[in-house]
Design a protein around this motif. Structure first.
Motif, mmCIF file in Angstrom:
data_model
loop_
_atom_site.group_PDB
_atom_site.id
_atom_site.type_symbol
_atom_site.label_atom_id
_atom_site.label_comp_id
_atom_site.label_asym_id
_atom_site.label_seq_id
_atom_site.Cartn_x
_atom_site.Cartn_y
_atom_site.Cartn_z
ATOM 1 N N LYS A 165 0.836 -1.188 0.000
ATOM 2 C CA LYS A 165 0.000 0.000 0.000
ATOM 3 C C LYS A 165 0.883 1.254 0.000
ATOM 4 O O LYS A 165 1.796 1.381 0.809
ATOM 5 N N GLY A 166 0.609 2.151 -0.945
ATOM 6 C CA GLY A 166 1.402 3.365 -1.058
ATOM 7 C C GLY A 166 2.727 3.162 -1.768
ATOM 8 O O GLY A 166 3.542 4.093 -1.856
ATOM 9 N N LYS A 167 2.948 1.961 -2.274
ATOM 10 C CA LYS A 167 4.200 1.666 -2.974
ATOM 11 C C LYS A 167 3.906 1.133 -4.379
ATOM 12 O O LYS A 167 2.761 0.903 -4.754
ATOM 13 N N GLU A 168 4.959 0.916 -5.142
ATOM 14 C CA GLU A 168 4.828 0.399 -6.493
ATOM 15 C C GLU A 168 4.973 -1.124 -6.505
ATOM 16 O O GLU A 168 5.742 -1.686 -5.734
ATOM 17 N N VAL A 169 4.213 -1.759 -7.396
ATOM 18 C CA VAL A 169 4.336 -3.199 -7.618
ATOM 19 C C VAL A 169 4.654 -3.395 -9.094
ATOM 20 O O VAL A 169 3.916 -2.928 -9.960
ATOM 21 N N ALA A 194 -1.927 0.182 -3.873
ATOM 22 C CA ALA A 194 -0.624 0.007 -4.520
ATOM 23 C C ALA A 194 -0.651 0.648 -5.896
ATOM 24 O O ALA A 194 -1.707 0.813 -6.503
ATOM 25 N N THR A 195 0.520 0.985 -6.407
ATOM 26 C CA THR A 195 0.631 1.597 -7.731
ATOM 27 C C THR A 195 1.243 0.598 -8.704
ATOM 28 O O THR A 195 2.307 0.022 -8.435
ATOM 29 N N LEU A 196 0.576 0.375 -9.804
ATOM 30 C CA LEU A 196 1.069 -0.544 -10.822
ATOM 31 C C LEU A 196 2.237 0.080 -11.582
ATOM 32 O O LEU A 196 2.155 1.212 -12.052
ATOM 33 N N HIS A 197 3.305 -0.653 -11.703
ATOM 34 C CA HIS A 197 4.453 -0.240 -12.523
ATOM 35 C C HIS A 197 4.630 -1.306 -13.603
ATOM 36 O O HIS A 197 5.164 -2.381 -13.354
ATOM 37 N N GLU A 198 4.148 -1.017 -14.810
ATOM 38 C CA GLU A 198 4.229 -1.957 -15.918
ATOM 39 C C GLU A 198 5.635 -1.976 -16.500
ATOM 40 O O GLU A 198 6.267 -0.932 -16.641
#
Length: 467
Positions: A165-169, A194-198
């Motif tokens: 939560k609050g971080k990138e995945v 969470a923030t998606l990092h493609e």
């Protein structure tokens, strides 16, 4: 015409007459009254349309058989048993997997009696409901700890909400899965905070794509198994061992969403590309999530297994309370998992596995029995045959593989395949089959042995309703 309305029987007369039927007498009186009132509205419409023209047609004894049949049909439970002759084993629209006999018995026991759902019999104190399945899940999968929530979407959500939560995945673009009902990994991730990092391209992703994306905001590395589709051709994905090495290098948890997770290897049935949970744990995933009611063949549940430090954090998440499973699910899941302690027993007793791994000889024999039962019901009024065909696993698993088998073909004289399909939705129980090239097809793979005769009976009932 207007004079005919006064000859309609009163509600008291109807209730007294209809409840002489013992089945009707067992129904709640307000329910009977509502449906009887609707039937009277049908009678009024028939008077207006000229279908009823005489007082004698409105006598209670004349209307009662038809009215009783109408009330009985309308009073059937909305949630009902359905005969599945589609050949789709894990049919999402038809309730997915059937439970093993031992799981059904366990549910009945849990519902009919008090239990130790959250009671520790060794101490006499309050216990954890998860203790009933955690050890057996760890024994089967090789994981350190386990937790069960209400479905796999919930499992993915709570893993991400707890760890990132609050971080990138970081996730490969080729793994941004959408499942039935338009539920998508990116949206689930967004809701978790969470923030998606493609990374990578749709068809190819490399280790350096992940490594270049890692920064101070990275919370986890995630792999999503594409269980409901395949990208073929010029493709590449980062394997779990490579991902594990990257996680170790940067001290990041590695999460694997298996979707339709399997505890039993189906490679012997010619189904490739679906890793077992045991294999994924052995390859180093920190957390693995999968469904309980798909290829596993148990009740609807989202199962999380993996490293104890991470599972313990998820257990303490306040959201876990909103996602916990009830005693019926616990009972069914434990009983199902116990079968997996011996994989050969699981293959024979878990209906999903038994259907998927059924031999060609047994399927042909089953099709022959179904065809014979249908011929006995229809005589010379229908043409019944057998042909080679294919079934599907369903539930988003093994999308590119067909299961060879034997189908039964049915052509009822004077009735189209589509008319028969519609009529079968109103039989008791309803039957769902397939239409291919205007031919009505039944796949015996997904009918139990005890449903063969019943399927033939409801087919005849449907045909008679169309005459």
């Amino acid at each position: 015409m207007s004079k005919l309305y006064r000859f309609l029987p009163s509600m008291d007369q109807i209730l007294d007459g209809i409840t002489t039927d013992k089945d009707m007498a067992a129904l709640p009186r307000p329910l009977i009254k509502d449906h009887a009132s609707a039937f009277l509205d049908i009678c009024r419409e028939e008077i207006r349309a000229g279908a009823i023209t005489e007082e004698a047609q409105l006598k209670l004894e004349v209307l009662l058989p038809r009215m009783t049949a109408y009330v009985r049909a309308q009073s059937r439970p909305h949630f009902r048993r359905v005969l599945n002759a589609t050949g789709v084993v894990v049919h999402t629209n038809l309730g997915r997997s059937l439970l093993a006999k031992s799981a059904i018995e366990a549910v009945a026991e849990a519902c009919g009696h008090y239990s130790n759902c959250e009671f520790d019999l060794s101490t006499g104190q309050r216990g954890s409901r998860y203790s009933h399945v955690e050890k057996i899940l760890c024994d089967i999968t090789g994981a350190e700890a386990a937790l069960v929530v209400n479905n796999n979407a919930a499992a993915v959500f709570i893993m991400l909400e707890t760890l990132a939560k609050g971080k990138e995945v970081i996730v490969s673009r080729g793994q941004l899965v959408e499942i039935g009902g338009s539920f998508r990994i990116p949206e689930v991730m967004k809701k978790s905070g969470a923030t998606l990092h493609e990374v990578g391209a749709t068809n190819r992703a490399h280790v350096h794509d992940y490594e270049n994306a890692i920064n101070d905001e990275t919370g986890a590395l995630m792999r999503v198994h594409t269980s409901n589709y395949r990208i073929v051709g010029f493709t590449k994905e980062v394997g779990l061992p490579e991902m594990r090495a990257l996680g170790d290098k940067y001290n990041l948890p590695v999460i694997e969403d298996l979707g339709s997770g399997s505890l039993y290897s189906l490679q012997g049935a010619g189904l490739l590309g679906e890793p077992t949970v045991q294999e994924v744990i052995a390859q180093g995933a920190d957390l693995v999530s999968f469904s309980g009611d798909k290829v596993l063949g148990g009740p609807q549940a989202g199962i999380i297994v993996g490293k104890k430090e991470y599972v313990d954090r998820i257990k303490k998440n306040q959201i876990n309370r909103a996602m916990r499973i009830d005693k019926m699910t616990l009972a069914a899941l434990e009983a199902t998992l116990r079968l997996y302690l011996d994989m050969d027993v699981a293959r024979k007793q878990v209906p999903t596995l038994r259907m998927i791994t059924a031999s060609q000889e047994s399927l042909k024999s089953k099709a022959r029995r179904l065809a014979d039962a249908i011929r006995a019901e229809f005589g010379d009024t229908a043409e019944v045959g057998m042909k080679k065909g294919f079934s599907r696993v369903g539930g988003g698993a093994f999308p590119e593989y067909d299961l060879p088998g034997t189908l039964v073909t049915l052509n009822v004289k004077g009735i189209s395949a589509d008319d028969l399909r519609v009529a079968l939705l109103d039989t008791d129980p309803p039957l769902v089959a397939r239409i291919e090239d205007d031919a009505f097809l039944l796949d015996p793979r997904t009918l139990t042995q005890t449903e063969i005769k019943l399927a033939a009976t409801v087919l005849r009932q449907a045909a008679e309703s169309l005459k």
